[in-house]
Design a protein around this motif. Structure first.
Motif, PDB file in Angstrom:
ATOM      1  N   UNK A 180       0.922  -1.124   0.313  1.00 55.72           N
ATOM      2  CA  UNK A 180       0.286   0.111  -0.272  1.00 55.72           C
ATOM      3  C   UNK A 180       1.100   1.580   0.082  1.00 55.72           C
ATOM      4  N   UNK A 181       1.674   1.170   1.001  1.00 59.64           N
ATOM      5  CA  UNK A 181       2.897   2.332   1.268  1.00 59.64           C
ATOM      6  C   UNK A 181       3.699   2.759  -0.321  1.00 59.64           C
ATOM      7  N   UNK A 182       3.828   1.332  -0.719  1.00 59.32           N
ATOM      8  CA  UNK A 182       4.479   1.593  -2.059  1.00 59.32           C
ATOM      9  C   UNK A 182       3.709   2.395  -3.660  1.00 59.32           C
ATOM     10  N   UNK A 183       2.664   2.711  -3.313  1.00 55.32           N
ATOM     11  CA  UNK A 183       1.792   2.519  -4.569  1.00 55.32           C
ATOM     12  C   UNK A 183       1.989   4.228  -3.808  1.00 55.32           C
ATOM     13  N   UNK A 184       1.466   4.990  -5.227  1.00 54.57           N
ATOM     14  CA  UNK A 184       2.536   6.843  -5.280  1.00 54.57           C
ATOM     15  C   UNK A 184       1.147   7.173  -4.259  1.00 54.57           C
ATOM     16  N   UNK A 185      -0.369   6.229  -4.854  1.00 55.98           N
ATOM     17  CA  UNK A 185      -1.842   6.457  -4.603  1.00 55.98           C
ATOM     18  C   UNK A 185      -1.943   6.469  -2.977  1.00 55.98           C
ATOM     19  N   UNK A 186      -1.758   4.988  -1.919  1.00 54.50           N
ATOM     20  CA  UNK A 186      -1.886   4.488  -1.883  1.00 54.50           C
ATOM     21  C   UNK A 186      -2.581   5.440  -0.540  1.00 54.50           C
ATOM     22  N   UNK A 187      -2.008   6.340   0.689  1.00 54.34           N
ATOM     23  CA  UNK A 187      -2.696   6.874   1.091  1.00 54.34           C
ATOM     24  C   UNK A 187      -3.394   7.549   1.266  1.00 54.34           C
ATOM     25  N   UNK A 188      -2.587   8.745  -0.057  1.00 56.71           N
ATOM     26  CA  UNK A 188      -3.725   9.650  -0.688  1.00 56.71           C
ATOM     27  C   UNK A 188      -5.386   8.789  -0.780  1.00 56.71           C
TER      28      UNK A 188
END
Length: 411
Positions: free
Chosen positions: A315-323
């Motif tokens: 999840x954190x590796x995906x650029x838009x995960x947290x957003x």
């Protein structure tokens, strides 16, 4: 209609309406087929509603053709007074007819014709035919046929028809028998995985086959045992994820998500899902802004996958995960709010590097959590949010939105 005198014997004793398809039970009483079938499906004791006399479980319903023709003639004569015409009902199958078609499946030159006939019958006079097909063991026959095609590595000829038939009759089949077949070995789930692994350059036939396979897979996942869950392999998850990526249909997508949710019940399956690329695919699906119920399924899965370290890492590796997670809070539904906050809570507790905490601040996750504290949310959700804010207040203390809460939060 109120001025017309309807002959008493035209009226069904159950519905008190003119009979469209009169049938007679062993006691000699005639009912409308739909009404008496509904009575038998809802009553615990098989009995004649009028005489209260017990009836055998395999009680035959004998069509009363003479009465039906009289009713049709009467309706025709009174059509000018507003009486609707009654069409001749399609015949309901009997077990002997269905059993004959099932036997034909074992004869190579009769197989294709038998499948076509069974598929047509499952669509025609659906309720009655599917019940007869269920009682005749058609569901079991379809499962065994699909497994045989898989083991013989056939060209999937007839598999589409078999999947359609199974999908139609599963709900009216002997539930216990279907469970036994599905759970006896992993062959059936492997055969469905085999179907879902069709060539990515799909023609229309392959697309339809995969669509039916994922619908049947969803039904199978609802009855499999824990030991079956343990046997699910990486190929299974890769093919399910591929179905969600191919966007075959909305129904197929929902079924694929339901399958993954059922598989999440076993912790080790979450690791396999992450390895199959499920996390990235779920985020990409959500970025396309699907309808609300699909978003809820996606966040259910995201929250489950974030329960393991590899899931959070992806999840954190995906650029838009947290957003993405933070933006959906207070925008979709209370269920999505709960899952999204749970995801942020897991990240805050177990994956909160300095870089991650700064990203949460930068993409608006912290401010969104503060908004939850002001919104009309449940006490449970606010308690969880308060815990996240308090846990990393030393990093976020310079944020304007959190400054107020650092002062007002109960110690």
């Amino acid at each position: 209609m109120e001025e017309i005198q309807i002959p008493e014997y035209f009226i069904c004793p159950i519905s008190l309406q003119i009979m469209k398809d009169p049938v007679t039970v062993l006691t000699g009483i005639t009912y409308d087929r739909e009404s008496i079938e509904q009575w038998f499906s809802t009553t615990h004791n098989m009995s004649c509603p009028v005489t209260k006399q017990a009836l055998p479980r395999d009680n035959a319903l004998t069509p009363n053709h003479t009465l039906r023709r009289l009713i049709q003639q009467w309706c025709k004569e009174n059509a000018t007074n507003g009486v609707g015409l009654i069409r001749t009902p399609k015949l309901t199958l009997n077990k002997i007819c269905v059993s004959g078609l099932v036997q034909d499946l074992g004869v190579s030159h009769l197989q294709a014709n038998a499948l076509k006939k069974l598929e047509a019958l499952s669509l025609e006079n659906a309720q009655g035919n599917r019940r007869s097909m269920g009682e005749a063991g058609v569901a079991k026959a379809m499962v065994l046929f699909i497994v045989r095609c898989y083991k013989e590595d056939a060209q999937r000829n007839g598999v589409l028809e078999a999947l359609r038939i199974l999908h139609h009759v599963w709900s009216v089949a002997d539930d216990h028998e279907v469970k036994l077949i599905v759970n006896r070995s992993n062959d059936f789930l492997e055969s469905l995985t085999w179907v879902l692994g069709c060539d990515p350059e799909m023609d229309n036939h392959a697309i339809l086959m995969k669509s039916e396979a994922i619908l049947v897979m969803k039904m199978a996942m609802e009855v499999i045992t824990a030991s079956q869950l343990e046997r699910l392999n990486l190929e299974f998850f890769r093919n399910i994820v591929m179905v969600s990526k191919e966007k075959i249909s909305e129904e197929a997508l929902k079924s694929a998500l339901h399958v993954l949710i059922e598989a999440c019940l076993l912790g080790r399956n979450r690791m396999k899902m992450v390895e199959s690329g499920a996390m990235f695919q779920l985020i990409e699906l959500e970025l396309a802004r699907p309808e609300r119920n699909i978003t809820e399924l996606i966040f259910n899965l995201l929250a489950n996958l974030c329960g393991c370290a590899d899931g959070r890492a992806q999840l954190l590796k995906h650029a838009g995960g947290i957003a993405l997670v933070s933006k959906r809070i207070l925008r979709v539904s209370p269920a999505t709010d709960d899952r999204a906050v749970h995801i942020l809570s897991l990240i805050a507790m177990f994956s909160a590097t300095h870089e991650v905490l700064l990203e949460m601040l930068l993409v608006g996750a912290v401010s969104k959590l503060c908004m939850v504290m002001q919104a009309d949310c449940t006490a449970h959700l606010k308690k969880k949010v308060r815990g996240i804010l308090r846990l990393h207040s030393n990093v976020w203390k310079n944020s304007p939105c959190i400054a107020v809460y650092l002062v007002t939060m109960p110690r």
